[in-house]
Design a protein around this motif. Sequence first.
Motif, mmCIF file in Angstrom:
data_model
loop_
_atom_site.group_PDB
_atom_site.id
_atom_site.type_symbol
_atom_site.label_atom_id
_atom_site.label_comp_id
_atom_site.label_asym_id
_atom_site.label_seq_id
_atom_site.Cartn_x
_atom_site.Cartn_y
_atom_site.Cartn_z
ATOM 1 N N TYR A 98 0.859 -1.183 0.000
ATOM 2 C CA TYR A 98 0.000 0.000 0.000
ATOM 3 C C TYR A 98 0.895 1.232 0.000
ATOM 4 O O TYR A 98 1.896 1.281 0.720
ATOM 5 N N THR A 99 0.540 2.212 -0.817
ATOM 6 C CA THR A 99 1.348 3.431 -0.893
ATOM 7 C C THR A 99 0.472 4.639 -0.579
ATOM 8 O O THR A 99 -0.410 4.978 -1.364
ATOM 9 N N PRO A 100 0.678 5.286 0.559
ATOM 10 C CA PRO A 100 -0.092 6.493 0.864
ATOM 11 C C PRO A 100 0.304 7.645 -0.076
ATOM 12 O O PRO A 100 1.285 7.526 -0.814
ATOM 13 N N ALA A 101 -0.449 8.730 -0.013
ATOM 14 C CA ALA A 101 -0.234 9.828 -0.962
ATOM 15 C C ALA A 101 1.038 10.630 -0.682
ATOM 16 O O ALA A 101 1.514 11.332 -1.556
#
Lengths: 190, 373
Positions: free
Chosen positions: B260-263
């Motif tokens: 998962y890659t946050p903004a």
Amino acid sequence: MELNTIIALVGLALVVMFVITTYNGIVNAKNAVKRAWASVLTQERQKNKILPDLQDAVSRYSEFEQSVQTQITELRSEVSKLKDSTPDVERLQTVEALSGKVLKGLQVTMEAYPDLKASDLFQKLMREITEQQEQIGAAIRIYNHNVEAFNNQIQNFPNNVVNSLLNREKEVETFTDTGASEGFEYQPNI
Amino acid sequence: MSADTLDQTTVEQIKASLPKVTPRLSIEKAVWIWTVKAELAQTLDDVYEVGASMADYGRPIRFDTKQETFGLWSGLFSTATFSYFMYSGHDIYGFLTALAEAYTGIDRQWFGWGVPAVFALITLFWWRRRSNKEHKISYLADTLANKVAMFQYGLKEVDAAVVGRHINAFGELRRGNHERYIRNAHQGRHQGRNWSFVYEAYRLHYVDEEVVRTTGPDNEERTERRYHHYDRSGIMLPFPWVKGIHLCKGFETTLYPAPYTPASMQFNNHLHCRGVDDMTLARLLTPKMVERLTRAAQEIPGLCIEVNQEGQMLIACSDREVVVLPEDTRGNKNHDPRITPAGFNEFLHYRFTMDRLDALLRLADDLAAPYTR
């Protein structure tokens, strides 16, 4: 193959690799800005879900506080106008300025009506809206960080050469709290 | 030896068998008694009693190292002098080696290397002896200061197995392809702004095995195994709100399938996220939490956060130990028992802070904020 040819080929390969890396770096940075903007919108829309409940809760009490009701309606309308596709910093500034006014107005209304202040539901909604406002603040700061990184990416040398030839991206505007900066006499000459 | 790993009767028996330290007692014996008492201390008062005894001893807590210092400098001087004579081809060198050869029958070239080597060994011997003496005082001072800090934090040494039995449930503890174990564990309770929790502070030791293939001058291929030893530390605590996440950079685990890659680009530069599913991470990583974690990752070196499937959380860092006082707490000469035992005794009454442990506990508290308010 001659040594000079090998050196030239290695040099060319390095330049091509640099161009590809820079090009992709700019694309990634732009996408990060878009994602951060989407995150700001998500948080704003989350706030929009709390606002109707809050409006209901105060409607009984704030018959003399029509301005708060109007501001909430206006805020909901402004939030719904925020565009997904491109960062709309100006409208975001309007939304945030209105949010500040609404929160202030709600505080005043709450102080004016002790039974509203004592209401668990209202307290819960106020906590939620405050928390949501903090989330929006954080999302905006993340957006600004990403914008700064993107702007650096396209302005620094020699990335600016690759950008002007291939990506052709333009500088993105960061979010500034105009309401707060108007309060200062000092304006930086940047 | 630690009071937490011995039964109470044994501790009492050992304490009762120790003589009282008086100024007439030799420094060697006094230091030994204080060290045993420090190791067996079970309360702050036990530690303060040792500190007071050191202050009452009436002289600096320092071993006489004149003999060792003399031996050390003599060895150094002899090594240097002989080497100088040897390399400059001085007559004295020729005379001495000829004399030695005549008496012993050993070839003179052996003396050229052998004598400086013997002098160097003598130097090393005296240096080690002096270091060992110095180390005894440092060890005593550190044990006392660490014990005070531990008692002030309400920490108690527990069996390393308390954390060790979770070693396969955490990717973070599965480091090292050769060997891994928990060196020590301490248990404590923390009252944060958001919640109160019991935690175990631990130190993990792990070994990476590297197989290196080299080709020797005879073109023969050799396989060499090299072992790299590492230590990491952290805290373990219950975290029932989220299950199956891993936030870390530079160490991936196969326990969690979904990345998962946050903004936030800044966050992504410091931490990489994996979880049982991306929704779990999306719910946890709100903008506020992303900001908090970015700050934490900048503050804590080698930060890794993991919540396993049983709802146990691990917050780890690359420090060797978290239950330890920072170096700068102890480096002040006004608190050095070698110079002023009274100053050291006063120092033991200070309020200590274990910075890294505090940072991890604050983070654990903040991570729970969305679920406890």
